[in-house]
Motif scaffolding. Structure first.
Motif, PDB file in Angstrom:
ATOM      1  N   THR A 200       0.889  -1.195   0.057  1.00  0.00           N
ATOM      2  CA  THR A 200      -0.068   0.076  -0.061  1.00  0.00           C
ATOM      3  C   THR A 200       0.996   1.257  -0.026  1.00  0.00           C
ATOM      4  OG1 THR A 200      -0.295   0.027   2.430  1.00  0.00           O
ATOM      5  CG2 THR A 200      -1.511  -1.227   1.332  1.00  0.00           C
ATOM      6  N   ARG A 201       0.110   2.464  -0.286  1.00  0.00           N
ATOM      7  CA  ARG A 201       1.105   3.647  -0.070  1.00  0.00           C
ATOM      8  C   ARG A 201       1.516   3.689   1.117  1.00  0.00           C
ATOM      9  NH1 ARG A 201       0.115   7.686  -4.047  1.00  0.00           N
ATOM     10  NH2 ARG A 201      -1.587   7.020  -5.514  1.00  0.00           N
ATOM     11  N   GLU A 202       0.997   3.337   2.268  1.00  0.00           N
ATOM     12  CA  GLU A 202       1.855   3.624   3.586  1.00  0.00           C
ATOM     13  C   GLU A 202       2.661   2.525   3.943  1.00  0.00           C
ATOM     14  OE1 GLU A 202      -1.716   3.128   3.084  1.00  0.00           O
ATOM     15  OE2 GLU A 202      -2.019   5.415   3.097  1.00  0.00           O
ATOM     16  N   LYS A 203       2.628   1.275   3.354  1.00  0.00           N
ATOM     17  CA  LYS A 203       3.543   0.172   3.432  1.00  0.00           C
ATOM     18  C   LYS A 203       3.641  -0.348   2.182  1.00  0.00           C
ATOM     19  CE  LYS A 203       2.495  -1.351   8.259  1.00  0.00           C
ATOM     20  NZ  LYS A 203       1.934  -2.546   9.030  1.00  0.00           N
ATOM     21  N   THR A 204       4.809   0.044   1.505  1.00  0.00           N
ATOM     22  CA  THR A 204       5.234  -0.352   0.058  1.00  0.00           C
ATOM     23  C   THR A 204       6.130  -1.208   0.345  1.00  0.00           C
ATOM     24  OG1 THR A 204       4.394   1.979  -0.736  1.00  0.00           O
ATOM     25  CG2 THR A 204       5.931   0.556  -2.181  1.00  0.00           C
ATOM     26  N   VAL A 205       6.035  -2.392  -0.152  1.00  0.00           N
ATOM     27  CA  VAL A 205       7.035  -3.554  -0.371  1.00  0.00           C
ATOM     28  C   VAL A 205       7.831  -3.184  -1.869  1.00  0.00           C
ATOM     29  CG1 VAL A 205       7.506  -6.107  -0.318  1.00  0.00           C
ATOM     30  CG2 VAL A 205       5.666  -5.017   0.608  1.00  0.00           C
ATOM     31  N   TRP A 206       7.084  -2.980  -2.838  1.00  0.00           N
ATOM     32  CA  TRP A 206       7.711  -2.928  -4.120  1.00  0.00           C
ATOM     33  C   TRP A 206       7.072  -1.594  -4.866  1.00  0.00           C
ATOM     34  CZ3 TRP A 206       7.328  -7.102  -8.338  1.00  0.00           C
ATOM     35  CH2 TRP A 206       8.066  -6.878  -9.550  1.00  0.00           C
ATOM     36  N   ALA A 207       7.962  -0.364  -4.994  1.00  0.00           N
ATOM     37  CA  ALA A 207       7.429   0.562  -5.677  1.00  0.00           C
ATOM     38  C   ALA A 207       7.922   0.440  -6.961  1.00  0.00           C
ATOM     39  CB  ALA A 207       8.228   1.825  -4.963  1.00  0.00           C
ATOM     40  N   SER A 208       6.765   1.231  -7.805  1.00  0.00           N
ATOM     41  CA  SER A 208       6.943   1.452  -9.242  1.00  0.00           C
ATOM     42  C   SER A 208       8.158   2.080  -9.529  1.00  0.00           C
ATOM     43  CB  SER A 208       5.731   1.997  -9.801  1.00  0.00           C
ATOM     44  OG  SER A 208       5.935   2.173 -11.349  1.00  0.00           O
ATOM     45  N   GLY A 209       9.017   1.751 -10.451  1.00  0.00           N
ATOM     46  CA  GLY A 209      10.151   2.440 -10.909  1.00  0.00           C
ATOM     47  C   GLY A 209      11.328   2.033 -10.204  1.00  0.00           C
ATOM     48  N   GLU A 210      11.294   1.286  -9.110  1.00  0.00           N
ATOM     49  CA  GLU A 210      12.270   1.138  -8.216  1.00  0.00           C
ATOM     50  C   GLU A 210      12.403  -0.596  -8.014  1.00  0.00           C
ATOM     51  OE1 GLU A 210      12.515   3.087  -4.424  1.00  0.00           O
ATOM     52  OE2 GLU A 210      11.081   4.489  -5.440  1.00  0.00           O
ATOM     53  N   SER A 211      13.455  -1.134  -7.971  1.00  0.00           N
ATOM     54  CA  SER A 211      13.493  -2.516  -8.089  1.00  0.00           C
ATOM     55  C   SER A 211      13.450  -3.131  -6.556  1.00  0.00           C
ATOM     56  CB  SER A 211      15.089  -3.131  -8.437  1.00  0.00           C
ATOM     57  OG  SER A 211      16.152  -2.402  -7.510  1.00  0.00           O
ATOM     58  N   LEU A 212      13.109  -4.182  -6.534  1.00  0.00           N
ATOM     59  CA  LEU A 212      12.862  -4.954  -5.253  1.00  0.00           C
ATOM     60  C   LEU A 212      13.833  -6.106  -5.043  1.00  0.00           C
ATOM     61  CD1 LEU A 212      11.349  -6.164  -2.832  1.00  0.00           C
ATOM     62  CD2 LEU A 212       9.787  -7.374  -4.280  1.00  0.00           C
ATOM     63  N   MET A 213      14.833  -6.353  -4.078  1.00  0.00           N
ATOM     64  CA  MET A 213      15.627  -7.330  -3.847  1.00  0.00           C
ATOM     65  C   MET A 213      15.385  -7.975  -2.689  1.00  0.00           C
ATOM     66  SD  MET A 213      19.733  -6.758  -3.177  1.00  0.00           S
ATOM     67  CE  MET A 213      20.158  -5.901  -4.460  1.00  0.00           C
ATOM     68  N   ILE A 214      15.072  -9.524  -3.017  1.00  0.00           N
ATOM     69  CA  ILE A 214      14.706 -10.481  -2.189  1.00  0.00           C
ATOM     70  C   ILE A 214      15.897 -11.047  -1.822  1.00  0.00           C
ATOM     71  CG2 ILE A 214      13.249 -12.225  -1.231  1.00  0.00           C
ATOM     72  CD1 ILE A 214      11.177 -11.529  -3.389  1.00  0.00           C
ATOM     73  N   VAL A 215      16.486 -11.113  -0.249  1.00  0.00           N
ATOM     74  CA  VAL A 215      17.628 -11.690  -0.002  1.00  0.00           C
ATOM     75  C   VAL A 215      17.477 -12.702   1.205  1.00  0.00           C
ATOM     76  CG1 VAL A 215      20.345 -11.091   0.791  1.00  0.00           C
ATOM     77  CG2 VAL A 215      18.966  -9.368  -0.194  1.00  0.00           C
ATOM     78  N   GLY A 216      18.223 -13.873   0.964  1.00  0.00           N
ATOM     79  CA  GLY A 216      18.247 -14.832   1.903  1.00  0.00           C
ATOM     80  C   GLY A 216      19.004 -16.158   1.704  1.00  0.00           C
ATOM     81  N   ALA A 217      19.417 -16.948   2.731  1.00  0.00           N
ATOM     82  CA  ALA A 217      20.226 -18.160   2.369  1.00  0.00           C
ATOM     83  C   ALA A 217      19.374 -19.033   1.794  1.00  0.00           C
ATOM     84  CB  ALA A 217      20.472 -18.589   3.922  1.00  0.00           C
ATOM     85  N   PRO A 218      20.017 -19.935   0.956  1.00  0.00           N
ATOM     86  CA  PRO A 218      19.533 -21.130   0.116  1.00  0.00           C
ATOM     87  C   PRO A 218      18.561 -21.977   0.744  1.00  0.00           C
ATOM     88  CG  PRO A 218      21.748 -20.980  -0.246  1.00  0.00           C
ATOM     89  CD  PRO A 218      21.351 -20.267   0.992  1.00  0.00           C
ATOM     90  N   LEU A 341      14.790   0.205 -16.129  1.00  0.00           N
ATOM     91  CA  LEU A 341      13.679   1.066 -15.079  1.00  0.00           C
ATOM     92  C   LEU A 341      13.183   2.261 -15.776  1.00  0.00           C
ATOM     93  CD1 LEU A 341      15.148   0.807 -11.454  1.00  0.00           C
ATOM     94  CD2 LEU A 341      13.278  -0.467 -12.283  1.00  0.00           C
ATOM     95  N   ARG A 342      14.273   3.145 -16.321  1.00  0.00           N
ATOM     96  CA  ARG A 342      13.729   4.090 -17.133  1.00  0.00           C
ATOM     97  C   ARG A 342      12.886   3.819 -18.369  1.00  0.00           C
ATOM     98  NH1 ARG A 342      19.360   6.770 -18.372  1.00  0.00           N
ATOM     99  NH2 ARG A 342      19.159   5.345 -19.819  1.00  0.00           N
ATOM    100  N   GLY A 343      13.143   2.704 -19.079  1.00  0.00           N
ATOM    101  CA  GLY A 343      12.209   2.190 -20.039  1.00  0.00           C
ATOM    102  C   GLY A 343      10.818   1.795 -19.603  1.00  0.00           C
ATOM    103  N   GLY A 344      10.452   1.782 -18.257  1.00  0.00           N
ATOM    104  CA  GLY A 344       9.374   1.389 -17.875  1.00  0.00           C
ATOM    105  C   GLY A 344       9.260  -0.166 -17.558  1.00  0.00           C
ATOM    106  N   VAL A 345      10.310  -0.582 -17.360  1.00  0.00           N
ATOM    107  CA  VAL A 345      10.383  -2.022 -16.916  1.00  0.00           C
ATOM    108  C   VAL A 345      10.610  -2.212 -15.453  1.00  0.00           C
ATOM    109  CG1 VAL A 345      11.420  -4.298 -17.171  1.00  0.00           C
ATOM    110  CG2 VAL A 345      11.208  -2.579 -19.312  1.00  0.00           C
ATOM    111  N   GLU A 346       9.546  -2.926 -14.785  1.00  0.00           N
ATOM    112  CA  GLU A 346       9.795  -3.272 -13.228  1.00  0.00           C
ATOM    113  C   GLU A 346      10.743  -4.325 -13.169  1.00  0.00           C
ATOM    114  OE1 GLU A 346       8.768  -0.999 -11.684  1.00  0.00           O
ATOM    115  OE2 GLU A 346       6.915  -0.085 -12.956  1.00  0.00           O
ATOM    116  N   ILE A 347      11.531  -4.113 -11.906  1.00  0.00           N
ATOM    117  CA  ILE A 347      12.648  -5.565 -11.763  1.00  0.00           C
ATOM    118  C   ILE A 347      12.464  -5.989 -10.473  1.00  0.00           C
ATOM    119  CG2 ILE A 347      15.155  -6.016 -11.572  1.00  0.00           C
ATOM    120  CD1 ILE A 347      15.472  -3.438 -13.669  1.00  0.00           C
ATOM    121  N   MET A 348      12.558  -7.327 -10.167  1.00  0.00           N
ATOM    122  CA  MET A 348      12.862  -8.033  -8.920  1.00  0.00           C
ATOM    123  C   MET A 348      13.878  -8.998  -8.898  1.00  0.00           C
ATOM    124  SD  MET A 348      10.375 -11.078  -7.159  1.00  0.00           S
ATOM    125  CE  MET A 348       8.964  -9.995  -7.576  1.00  0.00           C
TER     126      MET A 348
END
Length: 506
Positions: A200-218, A341-348
């Protein structure tokens, strides 16, 4: 070819590196791709025109077609090959450019509109090189004339170079102004006020135009979580971890790290009724890329354009670059990320943590320096989720280490390894905790529960206070102000479930 159609002149393709030194530089394939893209989508003309400038096309026929396209766009008329052929016919140029068959051949070029700007860069570069070749030949001819004056020739060359540079700068064309815009447009039109892709706007996990990185051990469920977000982007579910996910047009999944395991993990979520959607809206690249992104910064954007994808999932980050520890390569990857991202592509991006911290306890909050590789990878990411827990354990914790807006969690979640789903542990949901506490909670009370006992620090208490304030703002809680401390001590503000919250089905 239809009767009366003149075939286009035979010219070499972009494989011109072996041409003679006197042959001017050109790239006909790039020119054809630009014209085809402009016929498919008129607003492509607006994006490539500042890059191309004047007289950029090598083939006169292509320059004629380009000018016709610009004329159509200026009048806000369609630019499809049918309308364009009619215009060229009226101007008497149709047979000269190769006839209607050649115009339709350009329109059917196998390139997406998303690559047009990159193709325009190629054409502009070749045009600039041709101007330099022309200037050099002219200089050579003047130097070989009887009675040639070196000083006069040098002055002429300097004047030509200066004029060429001023032309590029003053015209507002080329790389110095391509991405420049006025301050009002930047603030109001860049997309800063767009809805989040996840959250949500108040709690954003992945924002448009910004990459989302999910990190962790195998083995802690990074891929399980990512697949749920991907399937939500495809419209096969609406929420992930009880938070909304925005739909996508098409997802390109780069399955570079153990693709067979990725396929098995994804199969848990696939049903026979999903076939049409998965065939049309999900593209999976299996195995290594043709080049690492630090060596070809345009590759990510080109892949998205080639497959008409507006979302790319990189699984995993270590397979997309040459090495993770070199700062310069990390910056190169960040450039590749930003171009897409500048071309409108969202990245995870799925990524790993440092081996030394692989056994981080589930509830212990990690830090960004525990992410493997150069710090520039996380510096350039818009949001970073860190999953802690033991490999294979269904119960893990999500920590939101870098946030676009309000922080989510920490969330204790449980993976269903059979179904490939993940749910939030309700015992750590602030709304549930408050509803089950009719005597109310202070910020310290909630912080103590969220960290699993012990003495919370100031940051933990402030985070809990923000959780409770949001519940008040949403009408699920009321606040009783505290009393300032004195000789008898103070009293903390307490929060109570509202009548609405107590009667809600939770």
């Amino acid at each position: 070819m239809p009767q009366g159609t003149t075939p286009p002149p035979q010219t070499p393709s972009h494989f011109d590196e072996g041409a003679s030194p006197l042959e001017p530089p050109f790239n006909v394939d790039a020119e054809r791709a630009i014209l085809g893209a402009c016929m498919h989508k008129a607003d492509v003309i607006d994006s490539v025109r500042p890059i191309l400038g004047d007289d950029a096309f090598y083939r006169p026929a292509h320059e004629t077609i380009w000018r016709a396209l610009v004329a159509q766009r200026r009048e806000d008329n369609p630019t499809d090959p049918i309308v364009l052929t009619e215009l060229l016919q009226q101007q008497g140029d149709l047979q000269r450019v190769g006839g209607a068959a050649y115009v339709f051949e350009l329109a059917n070029a196998p390139y997406g509109t998303g690559s047009a700007e990159h193709h325009a860069e190629i054409v502009r570069k070749k045009a600039n090189l041709r101007r330099l070749v022309t200037s050099a030949v002219r200089t050579l001819q003047r130097a070989q004339e009887p009675g040639a004056d070196p000083e006069a020739i040098r002055s002429e060359v300097e004047a030509e170079v200066r004029a060429e540079r001023e032309r590029a700068l003053a015209s507002g064309q080329g790389r110095l102004s391509r991405f420049a815009k006025d301050g009002w447009s930047f603030v109001k039109e860049t997309g800063a006020d767009t809805e989040p892709l996840w959250g949500t706007r108040e709690k954003t996990v992945w924002a448009s135009g910004e990459s989302l990185m999910i990190v962790g051990a195998p083995g802690v469920g990074k891929t399980t979580l990512a697949h749920q977000v991907v399937f939500a982007r495809l419209g096969l579910q609406e929420t992930v971890l009880e938070m909304p996910v925005a739909p996508s047009r098409r997802v390109l999944y780069l399955a570079m790290d153990r693709p067979k395991q990725i396929a098995k993990a994804m199969a848990r979520r696939v049903f026979q009724t999903d076939e049409k959607i998965l065939r049309e809206r999900l593209v999976v690249w299996e195995g290594p890329l043709p080049a690492t992104l630090d060596k070809e910064p345009d590759l990510l954007a080109d892949l998205a354009a080639a497959h008409q994808a507006d979302t790319i999932v990189i699984d995993s980050l270590k397979d997309a670059v040459s090495t993770m520890v070199d700062d310069s390569l990390a910056v190169a990857f960040h450039n590749a990320r930003n171009r897409a991202l500048r071309g409108g592509v969202e990245i995870m991006e799925l990524h790993h943590q440092r081996k030394a911290s692989a056994d981080t306890p589930r509830g212990q909050r990690p830090s960004l320096d525990q992410v493997y590789g150069s710090t520039w990878y996380v510096s350039g990411a818009g949001s970073v989720l860190f999953v802690t827990g033991k490999a294979g354990d269904p119960a893990v914790t999500l920590h939101h280490l870098k946030t676009p807006t309000g922080e989510i969690g920490p969330l204790d979640v449980t993976h269903d390894h059979v179904r490939g789903t993940t749910i939030v542990d309700p015992t750590k949901d602030p709304a549930v905790l408050l509803r089950n506490a009719p005597g109310g909670l202070s910020a310290r009370d909630l912080a103590t529960i969220l960290i699993g006992g012990g003495d919370p620090d100031r940051a933990d208490i402030e985070k809990a206070r923000r959780h409770l304030s949001r519940l008040v703002d949403s009408g699920l809680a009321t606040k009783a102000d505290g009393i300032a401390g004195g000789t008898g001590g103070g009293q903390q503000a307490r929060y109570y479930p509202s009548a609405r919250h107590l009667t809600a089905v939770g």
